[in-house]
Design a protein around this motif. Sequence first.
Motif, short mmCIF file in Angstrom:
data_model
loop_
_atom_site.label_atom_id
_atom_site.label_comp_id
_atom_site.label_asym_id
_atom_site.label_seq_id
_atom_site.Cartn_x
_atom_site.Cartn_y
_atom_site.Cartn_z
N ASN A 143 -7.57 -10.39 -9.93
CA ASN A 143 -6.41 -9.52 -9.79
C ASN A 143 -6.40 -8.85 -8.43
OD1 ASN A 143 -4.22 -7.89 -10.19
ND2 ASN A 143 -4.87 -7.13 -12.18
N LEU A 144 -5.54 -9.34 -7.55
CA LEU A 144 -5.41 -8.76 -6.21
C LEU A 144 -4.24 -7.80 -6.13
CD1 LEU A 144 -6.16 -11.82 -3.88
CD2 LEU A 144 -7.73 -10.17 -4.86
N SER A 145 -3.90 -7.18 -7.24
CA SER A 145 -2.84 -6.18 -7.25
C SER A 145 -3.32 -4.89 -6.60
CB SER A 145 -2.39 -5.88 -8.69
OG SER A 145 -1.88 -7.03 -9.31
N GLY A 146 -2.42 -4.22 -5.91
CA GLY A 146 -2.75 -2.95 -5.27
C GLY A 146 -1.69 -1.91 -5.56
N ASP A 147 -2.09 -0.69 -5.81
CA ASP A 147 -1.18 0.39 -6.15
C ASP A 147 -0.22 0.65 -4.99
OD1 ASP A 147 0.06 2.59 -7.18
OD2 ASP A 147 -1.68 3.91 -7.14
N GLY A 148 1.06 0.41 -5.23
CA GLY A 148 2.06 0.64 -4.20
C GLY A 148 2.24 -0.51 -3.22
N TRP A 149 1.54 -1.61 -3.43
CA TRP A 149 1.59 -2.70 -2.45
C TRP A 149 2.90 -3.47 -2.53
CZ3 TRP A 149 -3.46 -5.59 -0.94
CH2 TRP A 149 -4.45 -4.64 -0.59
N ILE A 168 -7.98 -13.62 1.84
CA ILE A 168 -8.86 -13.47 0.68
C ILE A 168 -8.76 -14.69 -0.21
CG2 ILE A 168 -9.25 -12.16 -1.44
CD1 ILE A 168 -8.48 -9.64 0.08
N ILE A 169 -7.55 -15.13 -0.48
CA ILE A 169 -7.34 -16.29 -1.36
C ILE A 169 -8.01 -17.53 -0.78
CG2 ILE A 169 -5.58 -17.89 -2.22
CD1 ILE A 169 -3.74 -15.40 -2.47
#
Length: 221
Positions: free
Chosen positions: A72-78, A102-103
């Motif tokens: 999970n490469l989700s980021g708050d506000g991204w 990163i991927i």
Amino acid sequence: MEKFQAGEAVIAVMLGNSIGMGYNATGYEAIHTRYNDSRGFAVEHRLDGSIGYSAMLRDYLKSKNPASQLINLSGDGWDTNDHLGITLPSSSAPPHESSELIIKGLSPKPDVVFIPLQVNDANHLISVPVFEANTRRLVGSIRDAGIEPVIVKENDTAIKDYELYQARVSEIAREMKVEVIDTYTPTRGRPELRSDYAHVNDAGHQVIFDQYRSWLTPAPH
């Protein structure tokens, strides 16, 4: 889809935002506490899918094969700029390595990358043409790495002009021949699935997950 249905291990990546992290599903406070000091946290801190629909998707992948992963490469506000490593004044993320890099550095190589990235582009007033260029770049770089990109139309929101971003997603997907998971349509006009102007509640996370599940396991005709 084919690997999942055959029971093989699937390595999936989620390129998302706070909704992908699990805000505002039950237990999301733990995420907020953990990442409050840094919204550019390291990839090893985001391996388990955390809360909400990402956790449900992770568990569903593992139900077929325990060796499956959801990174999970989700980021708050991204937004799309943040995932490309472009930090603007509107960004809530500190300078960081792009998700593209990163991927490409992940081992084993992922099979699929999910791209649910419209909410914060609209919320941060990133223009539709810039959103389109960024999305096309993400799709292209993921595909060039030999990984399948899947664009996800994010849940409905109360953000101004949000429907323009959704319409552009459809155009991008058609022109680039990209698979689409649509979580926008089943949440549209259903404010009871949201906890605020954009974030979904537990019921909303369930509806979102249901669309991923349907994509992975389509109903027989």
